[in-house]
Design a protein around this motif. Sequence first.
Motif, mmCIF file in Angstrom:
data_model
loop_
_atom_site.group_PDB
_atom_site.id
_atom_site.type_symbol
_atom_site.label_atom_id
_atom_site.label_comp_id
_atom_site.label_asym_id
_atom_site.label_seq_id
_atom_site.Cartn_x
_atom_site.Cartn_y
_atom_site.Cartn_z
ATOM 1 N N ASP A 101 0.852 -1.188 0.000
ATOM 2 C CA ASP A 101 0.000 0.000 0.000
ATOM 3 C C ASP A 101 0.891 1.243 0.000
ATOM 4 O O ASP A 101 1.871 1.300 0.759
ATOM 5 C CB ASP A 101 -0.902 0.007 1.240
ATOM 6 N N PRO A 102 0.568 2.250 -0.822
ATOM 7 C CA PRO A 102 1.449 3.429 -0.936
ATOM 8 C C PRO A 102 1.225 4.444 0.175
ATOM 9 O O PRO A 102 1.148 5.657 -0.084
ATOM 10 C CB PRO A 102 1.067 3.989 -2.300
ATOM 11 N N VAL A 103 1.115 3.999 1.405
ATOM 12 C CA VAL A 103 0.764 4.905 2.495
ATOM 13 C C VAL A 103 1.861 5.932 2.754
ATOM 14 O O VAL A 103 1.567 7.100 3.072
ATOM 15 C CB VAL A 103 0.425 4.099 3.771
ATOM 16 N N VAL A 104 3.125 5.553 2.592
ATOM 17 C CA VAL A 104 4.215 6.508 2.827
ATOM 18 C C VAL A 104 4.160 7.636 1.797
ATOM 19 O O VAL A 104 4.291 8.819 2.141
ATOM 20 C CB VAL A 104 5.573 5.784 2.788
ATOM 21 N N GLN A 105 3.969 7.277 0.543
ATOM 22 C CA GLN A 105 3.853 8.304 -0.486
ATOM 23 C C GLN A 105 2.591 9.135 -0.293
ATOM 24 O O GLN A 105 2.596 10.352 -0.534
ATOM 25 C CB GLN A 105 3.860 7.657 -1.874
ATOM 26 N N ALA A 106 1.504 8.502 0.135
ATOM 27 C CA ALA A 106 0.259 9.236 0.366
ATOM 28 C C ALA A 106 0.445 10.307 1.439
ATOM 29 O O ALA A 106 -0.045 11.440 1.309
ATOM 30 C CB ALA A 106 -0.851 8.269 0.757
ATOM 31 N N ARG A 107 1.151 9.971 2.498
ATOM 32 C CA ARG A 107 1.406 10.964 3.554
ATOM 33 C C ARG A 107 2.224 12.128 3.014
ATOM 34 O O ARG A 107 1.980 13.292 3.349
ATOM 35 C CB ARG A 107 2.126 10.298 4.721
ATOM 36 N N ALA A 108 3.219 11.806 2.172
ATOM 37 C CA ALA A 108 4.042 12.871 1.597
ATOM 38 C C ALA A 108 3.216 13.788 0.706
ATOM 39 O O ALA A 108 3.385 15.018 0.740
ATOM 40 C CB ALA A 108 5.197 12.256 0.804
ATOM 41 N N VAL A 109 2.302 13.204 -0.083
ATOM 42 C CA VAL A 109 1.448 14.023 -0.948
ATOM 43 C C VAL A 109 0.494 14.875 -0.126
ATOM 44 O O VAL A 109 0.290 16.068 -0.403
ATOM 45 C CB VAL A 109 0.663 13.132 -1.934
ATOM 46 N N ALA A 110 -0.120 14.285 0.913
ATOM 47 C CA ALA A 110 -1.056 15.029 1.752
ATOM 48 C C ALA A 110 -0.360 16.204 2.434
ATOM 49 O O ALA A 110 -0.895 17.322 2.480
ATOM 50 C CB ALA A 110 -1.695 14.106 2.777
ATOM 51 N N ASP A 111 0.837 15.969 2.962
ATOM 52 C CA ASP A 111 1.588 17.052 3.597
ATOM 53 C C ASP A 111 1.939 18.141 2.595
ATOM 54 O O ASP A 111 1.798 19.338 2.872
ATOM 55 C CB ASP A 111 2.867 16.507 4.232
ATOM 56 N N PHE A 112 2.409 17.732 1.432
ATOM 57 C CA PHE A 112 2.764 18.709 0.403
ATOM 58 C C PHE A 112 1.544 19.504 -0.039
ATOM 59 O O PHE A 112 1.600 20.735 -0.179
ATOM 60 C CB PHE A 112 3.388 17.993 -0.798
ATOM 61 N N ALA A 113 0.419 18.802 -0.287
ATOM 62 C CA ALA A 113 -0.779 19.467 -0.820
ATOM 63 C C ALA A 113 -1.345 20.479 0.168
ATOM 64 O O ALA A 113 -1.673 21.612 -0.203
ATOM 65 C CB ALA A 113 -1.828 18.423 -1.176
ATOM 66 N N THR A 114 -1.473 20.109 1.425
ATOM 67 C CA THR A 114 -2.037 21.038 2.403
ATOM 68 C C THR A 114 -1.116 22.226 2.631
ATOM 69 O O THR A 114 -1.572 23.370 2.784
ATOM 70 C CB THR A 114 -2.313 20.317 3.728
ATOM 71 N N GLY A 115 0.188 21.974 2.621
ATOM 72 C CA GLY A 115 1.116 23.082 2.762
ATOM 73 C C GLY A 115 1.120 23.981 1.542
ATOM 74 O O GLY A 115 1.192 25.211 1.661
ATOM 75 N N TYR A 116 1.023 23.382 0.363
ATOM 76 C CA TYR A 116 1.017 24.170 -0.864
ATOM 77 C C TYR A 116 -0.242 25.030 -0.954
ATOM 78 O O TYR A 116 -0.180 26.206 -1.325
ATOM 79 C CB TYR A 116 1.101 23.245 -2.082
ATOM 80 N N ALA A 117 -1.405 24.461 -0.627
ATOM 81 C CA ALA A 117 -2.661 25.215 -0.715
ATOM 82 C C ALA A 117 -2.687 26.372 0.272
ATOM 83 O O ALA A 117 -3.213 27.451 -0.025
ATOM 84 C CB ALA A 117 -3.846 24.282 -0.477
ATOM 85 N N ASP A 118 -2.155 26.163 1.456
ATOM 86 C CA ASP A 118 -2.068 27.225 2.467
ATOM 87 C C ASP A 118 -3.423 27.892 2.705
ATOM 88 O O ASP A 118 -3.543 29.113 2.738
ATOM 89 C CB ASP A 118 -1.024 28.262 2.044
ATOM 90 N N GLY A 119 -4.453 27.056 2.838
ATOM 91 C CA GLY A 119 -5.788 27.570 3.129
ATOM 92 C C GLY A 119 -6.659 27.815 1.923
ATOM 93 O O GLY A 119 -7.871 28.048 2.068
ATOM 94 N N ALA A 120 -6.094 27.787 0.714
ATOM 95 C CA ALA A 120 -6.901 27.998 -0.497
ATOM 96 C C ALA A 120 -7.683 26.723 -0.816
ATOM 97 O O ALA A 120 -7.322 25.620 -0.374
ATOM 98 C CB ALA A 120 -5.990 28.355 -1.668
ATOM 99 N N PRO A 121 -8.773 26.843 -1.577
ATOM 100 C CA PRO A 121 -9.490 25.639 -2.022
ATOM 101 C C PRO A 121 -8.537 24.686 -2.736
ATOM 102 O O PRO A 121 -7.687 25.117 -3.521
ATOM 103 C CB PRO A 121 -10.548 26.194 -2.980
ATOM 104 N N LEU A 122 -8.677 23.395 -2.466
ATOM 105 C CA LEU A 122 -7.678 22.423 -2.890
ATOM 106 C C LEU A 122 -8.319 21.209 -3.540
ATOM 107 O O LEU A 122 -9.350 20.709 -3.079
ATOM 108 C CB LEU A 122 -6.844 21.980 -1.681
ATOM 109 N N VAL A 123 -7.685 20.731 -4.614
ATOM 110 C CA VAL A 123 -8.035 19.467 -5.255
ATOM 111 C C VAL A 123 -6.778 18.625 -5.339
ATOM 112 O O VAL A 123 -5.728 19.109 -5.776
ATOM 113 C CB VAL A 123 -8.612 19.675 -6.668
ATOM 114 N N VAL A 124 -6.864 17.372 -4.918
ATOM 115 C CA VAL A 124 -5.772 16.402 -5.071
ATOM 116 C C VAL A 124 -6.344 15.218 -5.846
ATOM 117 O O VAL A 124 -7.327 14.611 -5.415
ATOM 118 C CB VAL A 124 -5.228 15.931 -3.715
ATOM 119 N N ALA A 125 -5.742 14.902 -6.986
ATOM 120 C CA ALA A 125 -6.332 13.851 -7.829
ATOM 121 C C ALA A 125 -5.242 13.125 -8.596
ATOM 122 O O ALA A 125 -4.116 13.617 -8.744
ATOM 123 C CB ALA A 125 -7.350 14.454 -8.791
#
Length: 634
Positions: free
Chosen positions: A532-556
Amino acid sequence: MSQRRLGTATLALGLVVLIDVLRVFLPSVITIFGQAASTPAELLGAYALGWFVLALAAPVLVARVGADLVGVVAVLLLGAARLALTAAPGGRAQLWLASAALLAGLVWLAATAARVAHPVPGLVLGLTANALGHALLGTYDLVWWGRWPAWVASVAVVAALLAAETTFGRRRDTTQRVDDDAPPARLGWLLVGPALLLGGMVALSPAVASTAMSYWYGEAGTGLSPPFALAPLGVAAPLFLLGALLPVHRRWRMLPPVLLLFGALLFGYGPPPLLSLAMLLGAAGLGGCLGLVAVAPARQARTGPAFAAVGGMLGFAVATMVYYAAYDLGYPNQWVPAVVAALTGVVAMRGATVSGGLRQSPPESAPDLPRWRLAALAAIVALAAAWLHGPWLVSSNRTGPPERVRLVAYNIRMGFGLDGRFDLTALERAVGRADVVMLSEVDRGWLLNGGHDTLGLLAARLGMPYVFAPAADPLWGDAVLSRWPVQRARTRPLPAVGAPTGAQALGVTVDFGAGVRLAVVSTHLQPPPGADPVVQARAVADFATGYADGAPLVVAGDFNTEPGDPAFTTFTSAGLVDALAPARPLPTSPADDPREQIDHVFVSPDLVATDPVAVPGIASDHLPVAVTLTLSGL
């Protein structure tokens, strides 16, 4: 036309057709024989290599039956199979036609090697002509067009090859005794395979040229003027041509192997912005290495060059499989082009040593062109390549915030459908009238897939500029296309955790105007087999939330995980919402019989996502997933 020039023209035309066949054969092995990655990589390699090994019998056939007869029959079979590929609907028929065409082409190459004492001019002109032709087509091969101009052009090339082959065989002095070995000539034929590999992988690839320019002119492509999209090819092609056909003084004979090796190392280990420099160095070095083996005595052994030609092509196949199998088996592969370049340099130096290492005048193998004519030919090639456009790049074409935005996430499998055909029309139909498109498995010039710039071609059809992020290497990764301007492109490599293929997360901000913005993160998780790609998923989630910085966000993208798995819940635990939940179960893979729900769209709670759907079709091995986002009030 003299006999030597006729042999050069025959070899050049034959190589154009043979390379076209390779552009169908290689991806057919992966997509049709491979059955959407369900076939072991070892079996794929055995099937592909088997045809090249079988061709090792061709020199014996040539010696027993005669090179002229074998050459004509092989050209007839090669031409018929090549034309049949244009009409083939894909599937097993395409695989077997491409395999038969490849074998016929290799047999023809062996027959030609037994008759042509000076292969370098034909090899150089054939590679250059094929590169310019591929550039003229925007890297979209004639075999995939399916329209009458493709038929006319294909028939014309095949007819020209057949005419040249029959005339060459009829005029050739078959009574001439061939009883001496010619090491330089044999070495020249041995380099046919490495030249096809290094030329197609980097030095003479129009797709690599356009991709390299995109790194210089901005990832979104909006600053790149179409007439100069192939500017690196406009420099590389004449460097290659002049390096092979102009005299090389003894004191400079070490320079071509060094340039070629340095270009291969830069391609394998250098940063993406230096891809254009790798192309120029590789072209100059490859041409110079071919020039070092160009001088040859007039007489040669009948079977020696034939075995050298087929053996060189076997080396092409081995190196190609070793390089690209790394993305399935998981080992470093950057060394492969460098090793091929080093071996090519060794062979070139051997040729220079045998021939005396000194060429004060145009070599005997040159096509009898004075220097001013060679310079004029190089200038014409340079202008043609520089001004031929690749896929037209467009600017963002909408302004002002809309109320709704249609978003599509799609793993396009390098542009090849389940039927094994490179079908841009089917991809365009699957994407539909989307406003933002997030793509996975985007190929921008892999030789294994035919050397297409899939992203540029699709972006031109959709009329949407793109942002590209490399994952496995500078030519393979993920992309975002948008009808609105994009800002703040950021990319982050993901932990490999033992996975063979690289992965990354690409973030862009879509600017709808009037202060309305949307953070978009496109990714393709690549877990090790059975994990299961859980390690990569955590890295993407951290990156995405930090990148959005409160703006509306889509991860796909393609997450390679099912709803409820640890990697999936990583995103919901990060506060994101499963935008496809109202339509679940919504299997997306395999496309012809979907059973797995591995493609997902997650949105921040301040976005309203409606109309979730997985669009049916077989343009890839995945189905595209789409949602409509409501932006009012943001």
